[in-house]
Enzyme design. Structure first.
Site, mmCIF file in Angstrom:
data_model
loop_
_atom_site.group_PDB
_atom_site.id
_atom_site.type_symbol
_atom_site.label_atom_id
_atom_site.label_comp_id
_atom_site.label_asym_id
_atom_site.label_seq_id
_atom_site.Cartn_x
_atom_site.Cartn_y
_atom_site.Cartn_z
ATOM 1 C CG HIS A 60 -0.366 0.269 2.521
ATOM 2 N ND1 HIS A 60 0.010 -0.729 3.378
ATOM 3 C CD2 HIS A 60 -0.069 1.421 3.163
ATOM 4 C CE1 HIS A 60 0.508 -0.206 4.487
ATOM 5 N NE2 HIS A 60 0.465 1.105 4.375
ATOM 6 C CG ASP B 163 0.185 -4.075 2.961
ATOM 7 O OD1 ASP B 163 0.265 -3.474 1.868
ATOM 8 O OD2 ASP B 163 0.237 -3.497 4.061
ATOM 9 C CB SER C 276 3.333 1.930 6.416
ATOM 10 O OG SER C 276 2.763 0.856 5.717
#
Length: 466
Positions: A104, A134, A207
């Site tokens: 993402h 992911d 992230s």
């Protein structure tokens, strides 16, 4: 004697801070050794084309912001913006420029810029990305780069110290620490990743960054947070590094991810369901539906089987099965053990390839009302289709659901296909058969119903009243 004891106690108390200080971990060497392999990632995307996968939920729904990605959705703007810059983290896994991050982070990116710890900047290209796990693999044109050391997440223990390095809010090389809160966590719509849960402070920008153990080994990729604000609230989730490395290897070799499938719908085995199916304990994956002509159907799996072992691995929770099956390649042959009518049975299955399932449609039906029984449940034959002598569906339709039936969330219009008592399954075709079974139940006895709602089937557990 009293003075001696008091003196000894005071000495022990005064020594506590020193003992505590000795036992606390020192992360300085770890950060100096591994921090150089952690990178900052910024991307520029066309906001008109960027459409992040987000549940179709109203913003007032409690689940709307239950699990949000590290890069939260941006507030809606009345004026469209041509470009959108997002920040994330990553880490170098090979000296020739291969970098792991989250899918993402680089999703729909038109341009990816990687900044190293020594401030050098490189343009990156995406080798491949897998939205389901992911995980994304990107590469920069550079040689002789520092790289991380990889660890083994299976050796990780709950309560163990872990450390994250990343770029929260764009602040490069930020270090946060905490402990492992839990392992093998299942998150909504994430069937193939056994997440590592920690209390390490993770914020937007972390992230895709690494999660280290005290040995300085990467054991996970920071991916998701529990947050209602987009900021840290004490619950963070990381993708185990062995899962990520398997994904990147497939992306590098094949350009896509291949996952095994067997074609069953499953649900968790509760204590009540275990009693109805004659199981020794509440474990395994209860098969609520078998896809026609699927690998499972060809192997002899039937609805009501409880899969307790697959490919020589125990299935303790229903969420274990998708991970175990998906880890095998399509076309491989595996052994499984199922419980059927209270006894174990061995089966062999050849795996197919997993595809994104379609969302089942919900069917609403209105039927006339009737009277209840000990379960608060009245079943009738489904209505006839005009011009035919056959009912519209198999099984019996719920005409009324009260008491135990209502508490079990049965609804008017549901179709009950079968009833299971003591591990014995009876397919329902006549209301009188169901009434006879209910009449023979003892007070407090457990049973399960196979219920069809829309196009989805599941087992529902009830307990007989007086």
């Amino acid at each position: 004697m009293f003075r001696t004891s008091l003196l000894a106690l005071l000495l022990c108390v005064s020594a506590l801070p020193a003992l505590a200080a000795v036992n606390l971990p020192d992360f300085t060497a770890l950060v100096e050794r591994q921090g150089t392999a952690v990178v900052n990632i910024s991307t520029i995307s066309n906001t008109s084309q960027k459409a992040r996968a987000f549940p179709e939920l109203d913003e007032g729904d409690p689940m709307f912001d239950f699990f949000r990605r590290i890069v939260p959705r941006q507030p809606r703007s009345p004026q469209p913006e041509p470009d959108n810059e997002s920040l994330g983290s990553g880490f170098i896994i090979s000296s020739d420029g291969f970098i792991l991050t989250n899918a993402h982070v680089v999703e729909d990116a038109e341009e990816i810029l990687v900044r190293l710890a020594d401030k050098r900047e490189y343009r990156a290209r995406v080798i491949g990305a897998d939205a389901r796990s992911d995980v994304a693999l990107i590469q920069i044109e550079a040689k002789g780069l520092p790289k991380v050391t990889l660890g083994e997440p299976e050796h990780l223990k709950v309560g163990e110290w872990v450390l994250a390095i990343g770029s929260p809010f764009g602040f490069d090389q930020t270090v946060t620490a905490g402990i492992v809160s839990a392992k093998d966590r299942s998150l909504p719509d994430e069937n193939f990743v056994p997440f590592i849960q920690t209390d390490v402070a993770i914020n937007p920008g972390n992230s895709g960054g690494p999660l280290f153990n005290l040995k300085g080994e990467v054991i996970g990729i920071n991916s998701q947070i529990y947050s209602r604000t987009g900021g840290f609230m004490g619950l963070s989730f990381a993708i185990p590094i062995d899962v990520a490395m398997d994904v990147q290897q497939q992306l590098r070799t094949h350009g896509r991810i291949q996952r095994g499938r067997i074609g069953v719908a499953i649900q968790e085995v509760t204590v009540d369901l275990a009693g109805s199916f004659g199981l020794p304990k509440a474990s395994g994956a209860l098969v609520s539906a078998v896809e026609p002509d699927s690998p499972a159907a060809r192997a002899g799996v039937v609805r009501g089987d409880v899969i307790v072992r697959f490919d020589r691995r125990n299935v303790d929770k229903s969420s274990d099965l998708p991970r175990i099956v998906a880890a095998r390649r399509p076309g491989t042959r595996a052994e499984m053990v199922v419980y059927r009518e209270g006894a174990p049975k061995e089966l062999k299955v050849t795996l197919g390839e997993w595809r994104d399932p379609q969302t089942p449609r919900v069917r609403k039906t209105s039927v006339p009302s009737s009277t209840g029984n000990r379960l608060g449940l009245v079943l009738i034959k489904p209505p006839m289709i005009r011009g035919r002598d056959q009912p519209a569906a198999q099984g019996l339709m719920v005409d009324r659901a009260e008491g135990p039936a209502a508490r079990a969330s049965l609804q008017v219009g549901d179709t009950v296909l079968a009833v299971i008592v003591g591990g014995k399954q009876t397919v329902l075709a006549k209301p009188e058969v169901f009434e006879r079974i209910v009449a023979e139940l003892k007070e407090g006895q457990q049973l399960s119903l196979l219920v069809l709602r829309g196009e989805a089937t599941s087992f529902v557990s009830l307990r007989a009243g007086k």
